[in-house]
Enzyme design. Structure first.
Site, PDB file in Angstrom:
ATOM      1  N   CYS A  20       0.834  -1.211   0.000  1.00 42.79           N
ATOM      2  CA  CYS A  20       0.000   0.000   0.000  1.00 42.79           C
ATOM      3  C   CYS A  20       0.866   1.256   0.000  1.00 42.79           C
ATOM      4  CB  CYS A  20      -0.975  -0.030   1.171  1.00 42.79           C
ATOM      5  SG  CYS A  20      -2.320   1.155   0.976  1.00 42.79           S
ATOM      6  N   HIS A  29      -3.594  -5.259   0.704  1.00 39.44           N
ATOM      7  CA  HIS A  29      -3.042  -5.591   2.022  1.00 39.44           C
ATOM      8  C   HIS A  29      -3.007  -7.097   2.242  1.00 39.44           C
ATOM      9  CE1 HIS A  29      -2.606  -1.634   3.963  1.00 39.44           C
ATOM     10  NE2 HIS A  29      -3.558  -1.269   3.125  1.00 39.44           N
ATOM     11  N   GLU A  45      -1.313  -8.762   4.289  1.00 37.76           N
ATOM     12  CA  GLU A  45      -1.175  -9.150   5.713  1.00 37.76           C
ATOM     13  C   GLU A  45      -2.537  -9.326   6.388  1.00 37.76           C
ATOM     14  OE1 GLU A  45      -0.931  -6.143   4.668  1.00 37.76           O
ATOM     15  OE2 GLU A  45      -1.882  -4.813   6.132  1.00 37.76           O
TER      16      GLU A  45
END
Lengths: 277, 246
Positions: free
Chosen positions: B112, B211, B213
């Site tokens: 990001c 994202h 994660e």
């Protein structure tokens, strides 16, 4: 109102068009170019990035299109807006191609053009001061340097326009494309948008200054994303671009596409071709 | 340093919003740990010499997301009213990390804001505020926001998601043009916004706009972290000839 269809340019041109061009259109065209060029010169003293000069060029383009009494129809205009930064290419038929582009592309862009245009009165001054990119096609080393400066312009986020044929056509048919647009698009990792300009050859072909009003078309093709391409594929992308522009062009003109154009590589490997050599 | 569990430096995300940093940093660390790395927090208040010392012990850098926006002056544009205030400390640390990584050939993984930071460092501009037909900020709870195009052959993404995939999304800026030596390897399928960039073959460099994660269970996300850790494990210092490979 009936829609005009594209027809071959009469030869010789009827007297009324010759008189119109010599007495009305030509003088107004020249005066408008000189006037707008001068205003742009003044504007260039106050700005660094060429935005006001681009705006003036659009005004000039719309006015000169009106003077030539040749309305432009935009086909698939939504393809112009699919990517924020891209290399736009089109075939080159006439001086009037430039007004067609500036009047139809709805965003800021810069053009890549032959370096000798920079010597023209008014137009040369505008080219120099508004951040357009000259390319020296006669000197390979200089043209590599100018392509790098084109890549820099793209990388700064500014779309570019280029005529890949490197000059105006003599016949109304497409000339072979040069590698520059594919090179810069792959290097900068931006897409290429193929376009075809139709009708300006009948309006004002090369080697004449007399207008024959026509219905013009700017047809925009599907963008070609270069993210899968490597620098080894510059020729391949150039061929793909040429095919696409030819397809768009011959779809909207009365001219027939030349039959021998597509399989150039195939014919070169046939036994007959070898025996000729 | 990069034995079986390579040390991965992760900057604190945002010096202007401590709550955001405390909430999001552990997610990146958890993903790194699950893929077999050791997450090292780099605080944003460190002096450059201290930060340099800390990152010298790491074999890979993960640049996380942030709620700040990169100063548009870095890519030569006036600030759009819609852009968030810049975070100079985070920008300074990212630049330190990127310089070190490109000097020594260390693996880089940008997510990001980190992806945008990588691109700007490489001289590529950003779009300051997206206004396309796709909602790129549907909220953290949406794990499938939009699809991405199929990546070109010979890219890392192609080995993980050959036909494209569906990703989450939480950003209002994006890469406008890929920076020098970066290539675009994924775009948002409907509006062509650049979603991933990758570097050359001699160094692991990848930035993704989404994202991973937050969706570690997803094979694409997990694959990204696994290959990043694998690259860090294999990393050996590149002999620098003194020239900055920018």
């Amino acid at each position: 109102m009936t829609a005009r269809t594209l027809t071959p340019r009469p030869n010789p041109l009827p007297l009324k068009y010759r008189l119109m061009s010599a007495l009305v259109q030509g003088p107004i065209f020249a005066a408008a170019t000189a006037f707008m060029g001068s205003v742009a010169l003044v504007a260039s003293l106050f700005e660094k990035d060429g935005r006001i000069q681009h705006w003036l060029a659009r005004k000039w383009a719309r006015f000169t299109i009106k003077i030539s009494i040749s309305p432009v129809k935009l086909i698939n205009g939504e393809n112009l807006r699919k990517y924020p930064v891209a290399v736009y290419v089109a075939n080159h038929l006439s001086f009037m191609d430039t007004p067609v582009l500036f009047s139809q592309l709805p965003f800021q862009f810069r053009i890549v053009a032959r370096h000798d245009l920079w010597k023209l009165p008014f137009i040369g001054g505008w080219l120099r001061r508004s951040g357009q990119v000259p390319v020296n096609v006669d000197n390979p080393r200089a043209s590599i340097a100018s392509l790098s400066s084109a890549v820099k312009t793209l990388k700064s986020g500014m779309p570019l326009f280029i005529f890949p044929e490197g000059g105006r056509t003599e016949t109304g048919h497409l000339a072979p494309f040069l590698n520059g647009p594919a090179f810069m698009a792959i290097r900068a990792q931006v897409p290429v948008i193929p376009m075809a300009i139709v009708g300006t050859y009948e309006l004002l072909p090369i080697h004449t200054l007399q207008f024959h009003p026509e219905a013009l078309v700017l047809a925009v093709g599907e963008p070609i994303d270069t993210s899968g391409y490597s620098m080894k594929q510059v020729d391949e992308l150039t061929a793909r671009l040429q095919n696409e522009v030819a397809r768009l062009y011959y779809a909207h003109t009365y001219l027939k596409a030349p039959a021998i154009e597509a399989p150039a590589s195939a014919t070169a490997t046939t036994p007959q071709a070898e025996s000729v050599l | 340093m990069n034995g079986p569990r390579p040390r991965i430096a992760i900057p604190e995300p945002n010096s202007l919003d401590v709550g955001y940093s405390e909430r999001t940093w552990p997610q990146y660390a958890a993903a790194i740990e699950s893929s077999g790395g050791t997450a090292i927090k780099v605080p944003l208040g460190l002096a450059p010499a201290q930060a340099a010392e800390l990152i010298a012990s790491c074999a890979g850098f993960l640049l996380p997301g942030s709620s700040a926006d990169i100063d548009p002056q870095k890519y030569g544009q006036p600030a759009d009213p819609a852009s968030a205030p810049p975070d100079p400390r985070r920008e300074a640390l990212d630049e330190l990390l990127l310089q070190d990584a490109f000097n020594l050939g260390k693996p880089i993984f940008g997510i990001c804001y980190g992806h945008q930071s990588l691109n700007v460092w490489k001289g590529g501009p950003l779009i300051q505020n997206l206004t396309t037909c796709v909602d790129h900020q549907p909220g953290n709870s949406i794990s499938e926001a939009h699809s991405i195009t199929s990546p070109p052959a010979s890219s890392l993404l192609a080995s993980l998601a050959p036909g494209g995939g569906v990703v989450n999304s939480s950003h209002h800026q994006a890469v406008r043009v890929a920076g020098d030596s970066l290539r675009v390897t994924a775009r948002s399928a409907e509006d062509n916004v650049i979603e991933a960039v990758e570097g050359g073959s001699d160094q692991f460099v990848i930035g993704v706009q989404w994202h991973p994660e937050r969706t570690y269970d997803n094979p694409l996300s997990r694959g990204l972290f696994d290959s990043f850790i694998e690259a860090a494990r294999k990393w050996t210092p590149r002999v620098s000839n003194g020239a900055y490979p920018r």
